[in-house]
Structures are given as C-alpha cells and as structure tokens.
Design a protein around this motif. Sequence first.
Motif, mmCIF file in Angstrom:
data_model
loop_
_atom_site.group_PDB
_atom_site.id
_atom_site.type_symbol
_atom_site.label_atom_id
_atom_site.label_comp_id
_atom_site.label_asym_id
_atom_site.label_seq_id
_atom_site.Cartn_x
_atom_site.Cartn_y
_atom_site.Cartn_z
ATOM 1 N N GLY A 327 0.757 -1.078 -0.058
ATOM 2 C CA GLY A 327 -0.054 0.089 0.026
ATOM 3 C C GLY A 327 0.991 1.423 -0.131
ATOM 4 O O GLY A 327 2.005 1.254 0.292
ATOM 5 N N SER A 328 0.261 2.390 -0.479
ATOM 6 C CA SER A 328 0.870 3.753 -0.338
ATOM 7 C C SER A 328 -0.056 4.793 0.282
ATOM 8 O O SER A 328 -1.395 4.436 -0.036
ATOM 9 C CB SER A 328 1.654 3.992 -1.572
ATOM 10 O OG SER A 328 0.358 4.438 -2.578
ATOM 11 N N SER A 329 0.639 5.823 0.562
ATOM 12 C CA SER A 329 -0.393 6.828 1.016
ATOM 13 C C SER A 329 0.358 8.156 0.581
ATOM 14 O O SER A 329 1.415 8.338 0.646
ATOM 15 C CB SER A 329 -0.687 6.796 2.613
ATOM 16 O OG SER A 329 0.302 6.673 3.397
ATOM 17 N N LEU A 330 -0.393 9.153 0.366
ATOM 18 C CA LEU A 330 -0.054 10.511 0.305
ATOM 19 C C LEU A 330 -0.703 11.677 0.998
ATOM 20 O O LEU A 330 -1.970 11.491 1.278
ATOM 21 C CB LEU A 330 -0.418 11.019 -1.246
ATOM 22 C CG LEU A 330 0.024 12.373 -1.554
ATOM 23 C CD1 LEU A 330 1.494 12.489 -1.741
ATOM 24 C CD2 LEU A 330 -0.685 12.818 -2.979
ATOM 25 N N ASN A 331 0.142 12.514 1.622
ATOM 26 C CA ASN A 331 -0.532 13.345 2.721
ATOM 27 C C ASN A 331 0.012 14.891 2.179
ATOM 28 O O ASN A 331 1.139 15.154 1.862
ATOM 29 C CB ASN A 331 0.084 13.205 4.056
ATOM 30 C CG ASN A 331 -0.743 12.225 4.791
ATOM 31 O OD1 ASN A 331 -1.423 12.788 5.894
ATOM 32 N ND2 ASN A 331 -0.934 10.630 4.654
ATOM 33 N N HIS A 332 -1.029 15.616 2.376
ATOM 34 C CA HIS A 332 -0.620 17.245 2.170
ATOM 35 C C HIS A 332 -1.366 18.030 3.227
ATOM 36 O O HIS A 332 -2.633 17.875 3.540
ATOM 37 C CB HIS A 332 -1.308 17.420 0.887
ATOM 38 C CG HIS A 332 -1.302 18.733 0.325
ATOM 39 N ND1 HIS A 332 0.073 19.365 -0.142
ATOM 40 C CD2 HIS A 332 -2.183 19.968 0.366
ATOM 41 C CE1 HIS A 332 0.031 20.784 -0.130
ATOM 42 N NE2 HIS A 332 -1.311 20.947 0.001
ATOM 43 N N LEU A 333 -0.476 18.646 3.692
ATOM 44 C CA LEU A 333 -1.227 19.831 4.674
ATOM 45 C C LEU A 333 -0.911 21.240 4.290
ATOM 46 O O LEU A 333 -0.222 21.668 3.478
ATOM 47 C CB LEU A 333 -0.192 19.504 6.032
ATOM 48 C CG LEU A 333 -0.602 18.166 6.668
ATOM 49 C CD1 LEU A 333 0.491 17.409 6.331
ATOM 50 C CD2 LEU A 333 -0.275 18.757 8.329
ATOM 51 N N ARG A 334 -2.144 21.976 4.857
ATOM 52 C CA ARG A 334 -2.083 23.369 4.693
ATOM 53 C C ARG A 334 -2.337 23.941 6.184
ATOM 54 O O ARG A 334 -2.205 23.081 7.177
ATOM 55 C CB ARG A 334 -2.967 23.649 3.757
ATOM 56 C CG ARG A 334 -2.967 23.505 2.369
ATOM 57 C CD ARG A 334 -4.192 23.845 1.296
ATOM 58 N NE ARG A 334 -5.404 23.256 1.642
ATOM 59 C CZ ARG A 334 -6.360 23.381 0.950
ATOM 60 N NH1 ARG A 334 -6.378 24.354 -0.117
ATOM 61 N NH2 ARG A 334 -7.552 23.128 1.116
#
Length: 683
Positions: A327-334
């Motif tokens: 599996g993989s995951s992508l995180n983005h924060l503002r």
Amino acid sequence: MFRYFIPFLLITELVFSTTWSGRILNDSSNYLDHAIVTHISSNVWVIADAEGYFQLAGHFSVGDTIKVQRYGYQPLLIPLPQSKFFTIRLTVEPINFAMITTAGGNESVKHSMHYYSMSASSYTPLTIRSIFVNLPGVTVRTYGGPGSTGFISVDGGSSKHTRVRFNGFDLSNSQTGMTDISQIPKPLLKKATYSPVGNTSAADIGGDGLVSIHPWGENGILFESGSYGYFASHAKSQLHWKQWIIRLAVGWEQNEGDFPVKWNTSLIKRKNNDFLQYYSMIQTDYLNSDQTSFSVFSLFSWQDRGNPGQIWSASNARKDDNLWLIGSSLNHLRSTDQFKIQWTIKSSRDHYVDDIYAIDDTHDLLSLSLLFAWKKEFSPRLKMTNSFSYSLDTLNSSRNRSPVQVATSLNNGFTYNLSDKTVLSIGSSISMIRQGNLFTDEKPYSLYGSYSYLIHKKTHTLFGVTGIETNRIPTLNEKFWSPGGNPDLIPEKLTGLSCYFSTEAFFKQKVSLEFYLKQGKNLIQWTPIATYWQPVNIKSTRRMGLKLHITYKMRNFLTGSLSSNMSNSSAHNIGYHSGKALLYAPSVILTNSFMFKLSDQIIVNGQSHYMSSIISRYDWPEDIVLSPILNHDIHISEESTLFGYNVITTGSIQNLSNNPYEMARGYPEMGRSYRLSFTIKLD
C-alpha cells in the motif's frame, strides 16, 4: 535464507546508528499523531504514527538536541536522554505554524482520548501471545503448538469484533471477519496498542475496539534456537538519505513442534505440529516538501504448517498460507487542513490438505481498498474529520460459492474543546455493502460520543466517558460457506459504555482504571448442527467489567506493568444454556511483566499470566470447561561488545512451572521450553 543476509549486512554496515523511541502526548495525556521529531545537527527526521509513537535512528549521542513540533502546538527543543524510550508532552499553541508529515499508512484523521500500549523488550524472545496479553482484557486464542493460528479477543468478545491493523493497514479477513496474527512475523511485533471504541475511526474498529501493531524496533541481526527443533534468524536495517527513509527486514523461523504433553494418565508426543515461516518487509518514506509526503509499504509472509487435530483424533492434515500486503499513502497539509489518499492491496491464500477426509481446499482472497480523508480545523477548539472509503473483496474457493463483496463507507466526526480541560467528540459512519449481486437490507453504521475532563494538569489526571452503537453484517463465510452458511442470519447490534480514569499522582506511576458495559443483540455464533457447524443468532448478550492497568518504574533498576480485567458475561436465548457465561470469556485476567537490571550488562525480565476457567462449548449434561491458566516466563540477558558491536545473549525459560493448559478443547499447548538467542545490535 542466509544468502539474503549478505546484502543486508552491507547496508547495516553503512547505517551503524543508534535508536531512540518514545511517545508524544499533549497536556491531557492524549496521543498526538504525526508530530515531527528532528535531530538538529544531522537533520535526520521521523514522524510519529497515529498513536504518537516514534523511532529516531541515526549517528546520535546522549545530550544531542532534538526538535519536536506539530501543528497547533508549541515546538520543543530537548536533549536526548539516557533512556532509549521516553515520553514528550507538547503544549497547545493557538498560533499556526508549518508542519511536515507523512502518512505511513496510518489514519491521519484519528482522534482518541484513551488507549493502552505495550512495547516488546530487546531482551525478550517473543511468542505469539507475549506482547498482547499485557493489554488489559486482551486474550489470544491459539490451537496447541507453534503452528497454530492465533486470534485476538477483547473483554471476552468475539474476535470478529476487534479490528487489527499492522503499520496502519487493516489485516481483517473479509472471509472470516477475523485476523490471524500468526502470519505476522514475531520480530515485527515491536509494539501493540489497544484503543477502545469512541473515536473517528469507529466505523472500522468493530464493537470492541482497535488493536494496532507497530513494527520495527532496533536494527540488528538475531540468531535463535530452542527446544523441540526451534531455529530462527532475522535481520532489520534502516537507512536515512536526504529526504528518504528506507527500512528493510527479512527472516525465517522453523519449529519442528513435536513436544510431549500429558493427557489423562498418559504422556504422549504431539506430532505433525511443525511450523516454517519466511518473510520480507520494505517501507520507504519520502518527504517532498514541508507540506507533502509519500509512503510505500510492502510485507510478504509465507507459512507451511502441520495440523495435528484434536489430541484424541490425530490428523496428518497440512496447511500452507501466505499474506501479501502492499500500500501507499499521500499526505498534504495546509495551515488548517490535512488531506490524505491511501490505497491498499491485500492478498492471502490458504491451502488445506487432509487425506483422511479427501480434502484439498484452496481459498484465494484479494482485497482492494481506497481511502480519502480530510481534516479541517475551523479554530484551535473545533476540528472536523471526514473520510470516504471503497473496498472490493473477491473470494475464489475450490469448494464454495465465490461471491464478490463491495463496500462503501462515509465517516464524519467533530471534536470540540469546550475549555482547556474539557474535550467533547461525536461522530457517525454509514456503509453500503453488496454481497454477490444483492445489496444487504441492513446498512452497517456506527454512532459514538466521548467526553473527557483534565482534572489535574501536573499529574495528568484525566476522567472520561465514551459511548457507542454499531452493527455488523454477516461475513462471507457466515452467509455462504458450504456446508453451514446461513443466509437467514440478521446483523448484529452492539452498544457499549465505558468510564475511565487515569493519573500519575501516585509517585509518578501511571494508573488507569476503566469500567465498561457492552450489550449485543443477535450475536452470531457457530454451533454444531447435525454433522456440521452452522452460525446462528443469539438473542442478547451482556458483558461488564473493570480494568486496572499500572505502569511502574522504581529508580533505574526495575520497570514493569501490571494489568487486570475482572468481568462478567452472559448469553440469552440459547436453550437451556441461557444466562451462562459467553464462550471463551474468562472472568479474571491478570498479567504482570517486569524488567530488573542487575548491572549495566545483566538484565532479568519476566512475565506471569493468569486466566480463569472458560466454557469452550455448551453441552449436556455439563458444559465443556477449560481449566484456569497460570504461566511464568523468565529471561536472563547479558550485553557485551564483540568487534565493536553490542551483542545481547539471552537465555529463556517459557512456562517455567510446566503447567499443562489449553486455549481450545483438545489442543494442549507446549509445556516448559528453553531458548537461547544472540542479537547483534546495529544501532
């Protein structure tokens, strides 16, 4: 398998790092997910997981400065302590600041106010139960010997009511609804965490909560041998390079498993009980910017085991099974948002052969899942979480119908800080599930609410109340298994209420106390019907109990934990057994683990575990009852230096008093056994 160690040794020679680990909490003793821990001089970074747990590895020394930061909290500069495991507390800061994060396959939107955790010691040879039984109310049911499967139960409930995750990925089997933890390599069982219901992932954790397994631990190479033909070798390494973190692990375990047991008045040897396992794991984390990160994880394990059958009905049946998880995951924060995309592919195969009954069955299960999660902070006090998930499960079986299951789920929750000391959390989830060509009439759902109050900040004294209502539809086996599947089953409905209290006011020792009440309607239970077993609904069940958990430390030479669970359970509308305790539900569970430091080089640690008698089957004229269990394990370790590496030599005696016991009727477990291990630490 030893040929795989050659490239591994080359990598670990380049690493030669030291490792510190710990847990990050806020002032209310709630864990903080995805906080950043950075070693200032080398710029080596790591991010805490969903339970606030982190491991920082590199060329470090005691006194080096590290920086701990998380959005919404004041950043903290502290020196590395002497202890390799420590707790960090961050204070709320209303001013927003930039944050670096990575998903690592964990639930970034999770909020929990109450949980238990237990870390494995570097000086303790692991067994399938040694780490989990330290968690209050948790038992592991096995079937006699090293090759048996293992399933986790909480508070005497069904294993199908407890969700199990490994490194943030769901391990539950949609065919059976349970998780076989024997497929997880023992060296990767570094830390286990139990979170009761009442958080934003309520839709995924069933009625009895969530058990999370956190892998890894120290980098190193282990060689181990023991009684009854036990041999194992494992290697783990971690590499930091610029914006990359790469973790690798390989290993194997072999156990002949032919051990003697007492049965009635005879001493016999259990045969066809062998176990062979190979595994490999790789995890890569990449930090793209201060706001975006990417993670990929893969685990493969293969098992070949004998199935000896019940002791009065010996069998030559065999089973080989494997688990592949990627599996993989992508995180983005503002500044006030956090967005996550995660996908998972899980594949398992189970091949069972029994010549006596002319059985040659193969079950291939493929599960695909996709998760979108979004976290929004409207203010320092108000937070909202939303997630949407989609999963597809296909089952190909040589003897049974092979339906396809499709599930979609929508979850949402709100957390509001009424004051600096008070937190209120509410949430809900609803799912639509199609099994075969038909959508189920019932829609699985969860409703929860929790309230916590910080009584005293300095002693971290906390009080809280949690309530939940959820239901579960029948699994693929319960509905479609041939013979035995019951298409007339109706969904289970579970409600629960718990009150908990935790404090460090008693000589700075952490004490947690919890009272729980859980009721179930239409509980699904497999019962013997004619020549086979079939699941039926039980009208109502009730469980209530009291948990006590104490983590203690006396100066610098003794540390440990003590946990207990006193409970009462009953089932109704099951004929003449109405009102009796639930199957496999003990009324008393006690566990004490300790580590005693004799000197800087010699450490003694051990574990004592008691479980009261349990009903394994309702029968007439008397129920089949398994006797109480009392086990003691003891380990003595010496740490020395060899060619510049730290080497740990450990001698271990398991089931010291040689008490005969069984977790399932007719499957006696191993008596006294011995192990000797050598660990070359590369940190």
